[in-house]
Write a protein that holds these residues in place. Structure first.
Motif, short mmCIF file in Angstrom:
data_model
loop_
_atom_site.label_atom_id
_atom_site.label_comp_id
_atom_site.label_asym_id
_atom_site.label_seq_id
_atom_site.Cartn_x
_atom_site.Cartn_y
_atom_site.Cartn_z
N LYS A 69 0.79 -1.15 0.00
CA LYS A 69 -0.53 -0.41 -0.20
C LYS A 69 0.90 1.49 0.16
CE LYS A 69 -3.46 -2.19 2.50
NZ LYS A 69 -4.10 -2.38 4.42
N ASP A 71 3.50 1.68 -0.76
CA ASP A 71 4.43 2.11 -2.15
C ASP A 71 3.23 2.39 -3.26
OD1 ASP A 71 7.08 1.43 -1.47
OD2 ASP A 71 6.83 -0.95 -1.71
N GLN A 72 2.31 1.93 -3.11
CA GLN A 72 1.10 2.28 -4.30
C GLN A 72 1.14 3.68 -3.94
OE1 GLN A 72 -2.04 -0.01 -3.24
NE2 GLN A 72 -2.02 -0.46 -5.65
N SER A 75 3.87 5.93 -5.51
CA SER A 75 3.31 6.72 -7.30
C SER A 75 2.11 7.30 -7.47
CB SER A 75 3.85 4.76 -7.62
OG SER A 75 4.60 3.94 -7.25
N PHE A 184 -7.00 2.21 0.68
CA PHE A 184 -6.32 1.48 0.38
C PHE A 184 -6.67 0.21 0.90
CE2 PHE A 184 -4.18 5.57 -0.83
CZ PHE A 184 -3.58 4.76 -1.63
N ASP A 208 -7.11 -4.29 -4.00
CA ASP A 208 -4.75 -4.95 -4.28
C ASP A 208 -5.42 -5.14 -5.65
OD1 ASP A 208 -5.25 -4.06 -1.65
OD2 ASP A 208 -5.89 -6.09 -0.94
N GLY A 211 -4.51 -3.08 -9.24
CA GLY A 211 -3.32 -2.40 -9.29
C GLY A 211 -2.75 -1.12 -9.43
N VAL A 212 -2.21 -1.17 -10.04
CA VAL A 212 -0.96 0.77 -10.47
C VAL A 212 -2.28 1.28 -11.26
CG1 VAL A 212 0.41 2.12 -10.55
CG2 VAL A 212 1.10 0.24 -9.52
N LEU A 215 -5.29 2.62 -9.64
CA LEU A 215 -4.82 4.04 -8.71
C LEU A 215 -5.50 5.27 -9.84
CD1 LEU A 215 -4.34 5.14 -5.48
CD2 LEU A 215 -1.29 4.25 -6.41
#
Length: 357
Positions: A69, A71-72, A75, A184, A208, A211-212, A215
């Motif tokens: 979470k 690192d998400q 970014s 998250f 979850d 993914g990126v 997001l």
């Protein structure tokens, strides 16, 4: 705690809002109800956008280590910051056990962006979660601003909603500050984060499985809203006309999604508080009116049934009230047929520039 940098930039007050009304054009002489549909939108005269003051509140408790979470959202913040312009300002508040303002409210020049990204990239997760403290610190950052004229203030909360210190629902959020929440992970406390999204802010789950790409899609939508504000803290004010031709007994009911309402029965007014109105956004309001029975001997005549005004702060931060127009209807001894196409009237008031004292 009160540091900030960067002056306010100009943003025109003129003609920001238009109101369109649709209602039957003929009503019987006996006491009757009339339904009015209003559409409130940014007008074509709206130019540019207001500068943004954004406090990003980041959860760096140990639970954010799960599922990547942390690192998400690092970014996501880097992506978000690149979309801001030098007239915008951003502050970072983090909360493990204690909330900290790790970045003051600074202008998003290239230097400012680089500085913020460096802070975010260096964050480490540990300890418990104090969402309540994080929101309180964010509000303190906004309350300490020196430059507030015509600036839009928002709070963006990124968290999984798990809290170890107090209850974030107890924080008193001022009416004019939207709270946007990003939840998250599938294990997030969705109920809490949904409750915290207030004053026109939105709740945005980031699962979850998304993914990126999911997001970034969520942040794209947030950016579209945050950077396209046409009118700040907009009110729509409905009232009984003050003219001799007034036939309105009372405003029976006003319905509009995601708004706050205040009714003053003594003065016969209803105020609908929309929060910020976005460029291109349309807010719909349904109004039910009760008209007096006409005096004996009356026949076809035109009556005033509703005064409509809008109110928002001007470029100096002072709230002003602008007159739209008075709605009229023909009272007739012929029974009206509600809903018939030839019995509707549409009025558009794009020029709301007659300022009231």
């Amino acid at each position: 705690m009160c540091a900030e940098k960067g002056p306010s930039l100009g943003f025109s007050d003129a003609g920001k809002v238009s109101v369109e009304a649709v209602h039957i054009k003929t009503a019987p002489l006996e006491a009757t109800t009339v339904n009015v549909q209003l559409e409130v939108a940014s007008s074509s005269a709206t130019v540019g956008r207001a500068p943004l003051d954004l406090v990003v509140v980041l959860d760096i408790s140990s639970s954010m280590c799960n599922g990547g979470k942390l690192d998400q959202f690092k970014s996501a913040i880097d992506f978000f910051v690149t979309k801001l312009s030098p007239m915008d300002r951003l502050s970072i508040v983090t909360f493990p056990n204690h909330a900290n303002r790790v970045c003051p409210l600074i202008a998003m020049s290239e230097v400012g962006k680089f500085y913020v990204m460096g802070i975010v990239d260096g964050l480490m997760a540990s300890g418990g979660a104090n969402i309540k403290g994080g929101l309180e610190t964010a509000l303190e950052v906004l309350a300490c601003r020196q430059y507030i004229v015509d600036r839009v203030a928002h709070i963006l909360l990124l968290s999984d909603g798990h809290q170890d210190h107090g209850d974030a629902r107890e924080v008193s959020i001022p009416c004019g500050i939207p709270i946007y929440t990003l939840a998250f992970g599938a294990d997030a406390n969705m109920e809490l984060l949904r409750d915290l999204a207030q004053n026109g802010g939105t709740f945005n789950p980031v699962l979850d499985t998304g993914g990126v790409s999911m997001l970034f899609n969520v942040f794209d939508q947030l950016i579209a809203g945050l950077l396209n504000v046409a009118a700040l803290d907009l009110y729509l004010i409905l009232s009984i006309p003050s003219s001799p031709n007034d036939d309105l007994d009372m405003i029976v009911k006003v319905t509009s999604d995601n708004t706050h309402q205040e009714t003053n029965r003594r003065h016969g007014t209803v105020t609908i508080k929309f929060g910020n109105l976005l460029v291109g956004q349309v807010r719909k309001v349904d109004v039910e009116l009760l008209l007096f029975e006409a005096d004996e001997g009356d026949y076809d005549y035109e009556a005033d049934i509703l005064d409509i005004c809008v109110s928002y702060p001007n470029s100096k931060g002072i709230r002003q009230k602008f007159r739209a127009q008075t709605l009229h209807i023909t009272r007739s001894d012929v029974k009206h047929h509600e809903g018939a196409a030839d019995h509707t009237s549409s009025s558009s008031f794009p020029a709301l520039e007659q300022e009231l004292s």
